[in-house]
Motif scaffolding. Sequence first.
Motif: not given
Length: 349
Positions: A23, A74, A80-81, A83-84, A87-88, A339
Amino acid sequence: MRVFLTTLFATFFVAHFATAETYPVRADRYLNDYADVLSPDEEAQVRAKLVELMQERDIEFTVLTIPMMFDYGHTGQIEPYATNLFNSWGIGDAQRNDGLLMLISQFDRVMRIEVGSGYGLTLNTPMKNIIDTAITPRFKKGDFFNGIDVGVSQVIYEVTGTWPGEFQASESEKLFNASRRWVDRLGAWFYALLAPVLGVFAVIFKKWQRNRPRCCPVDGSKMERIDETWDDQHLQKGQISEEKLKSVDYDVWKCMRCDHMTIEAYKGWFSRYSACRSCGFKTVESDTTILQSATTSSTGLKRIDYRCLHCNDTWSLRKTIPRVSNSSSSSSSSSGGGSSSGGGASGSW
């Protein structure tokens, strides 16, 4: 055997990149333009709205642009990227989970507005509408700034019920801004039709105002305007210079009964000349020289040279050029630990 090795290599290749997903570094809490689609001034405008949202409602909203997701390992869908990544970075308050992320992958031509899990599914449809109607239509035209700027404003309004810049505004100010936004929504065609009408009206009004009959303030008699070829004898030398430079135009009205004179000035709409510090006439031209360019770490310096074309006065001023905006050095990148569970919406252009 060859097929087996090919399959094994392909599997290893995919697995390698799947596990190599990374990221971007969150250098700024509010805006990280790694795709470089915004100018420094545009960054400042968008960032101000995000900062205001945090100050007024304690809601963390981050905008991130990247060239492409493949740069970070990615190769799949953006959902999904995003979302991750959300959260990261831990966007938003950890208890309320009310953070917001606008992720734009320029060359993938996809974007997503990811929302904190505290919103549930309530913002999915509104975010999709904002993307489809306000953001991606502008992106299709290559207008990333207005797409991001308008999109950020609409997201903030959807979440808070208040437009950026109106958190401390009076009701009358909000009403005026609402009227302006309503006109804006009518689209460019409205301005295309209205602008010529307003332009013609302005020209007609100015002409009427300039040619309307004048009465002498001394005896009330009707005054006459002296012809342009003869009015110079009633003007000062500086006023004649202004007329020659077209910075100001003068009309001279004369009362034929008492000889009273009235001189009226009309400034040129697009004149590049300014007023002189010595004689006061709009006969000054200027020239700017950059002595030292500004950088992200230091200010610059410029010299402005002035010269009056009437009285020949000359002078110079030195002014500081502000540092080039660099968001990464002007904001904390700390996160609130929020999150997301995958809520939000995506779009492409």
